[in-house]
Design a protein around this motif. Structure first.
Motif: not given
Length: 138
Positions: A40-43, A49-59
């Motif tokens: 998920r890109l934080v917008k 517009q994207p803010k240049g950071f996000g979160f990646c979820e793994f299993r």
């Protein structure tokens, strides 16, 4: 899911993302470590517009830890990504882990009346300009 996804140990914070990057491109980059449940890109809520950071979820937390070890400072579209524990992002901003170890959390009514600091953090970040976020993240 959405905003709450990054609260768990399976998720990592990703910073210094180029504004032109897509969630799909980032998923592809992080798939080299293991199965990506979501990215998920934080917008900016006003501009989209994207803010240049996000979160990646793994299993699982082990894959998230592997992503931190192996992808922090990795090159992505000409930039060195910052990859850290999503839980660390919370602790750094609110001054420690806190909590009572998971025991008594109070009644449902008390839980509903207590504001969630993560929601407050997300609201603050979403209201910030991209320049300010990059200034903070370095």
């Amino acid at each position: 899911r959405g905003r709450d996804t990054w609260k768990n140990a399976n998720s990592v914070f990703v910073g210094n993302i180029p504004y032109t990057a897509t969630e799909e491109q980032l998923e592809d980059h992080f798939k080299q470590i293991g199965h990506v449940v979501s990215f998920r890109l934080v917008k900016n809520p006003d501009t989209g517009q994207p803010k240049g950071f996000g979160f990646c979820e793994f299993r699982d937390p082990q894959t998230a830890e592997s992503a931190i070890r192996n992808l922090h400072n990795s090159e992505f579209m000409g930039r060195a990504l910052r990859v850290d524990s999503a839980a660390n992002q919370d602790r750094e901003r609110f001054g420690g882990g806190g909590g009572d170890g998971g025991g008594n959390r109070g009644s449902k009514q008390q839980q509903q009346q207590t504001p969630n600091p993560l929601d407050a953090l997300n609201a603050i970040v979403e209201s910030m300009s991209n320049d300010r976020i990059h200034e903070i993240l370095g």
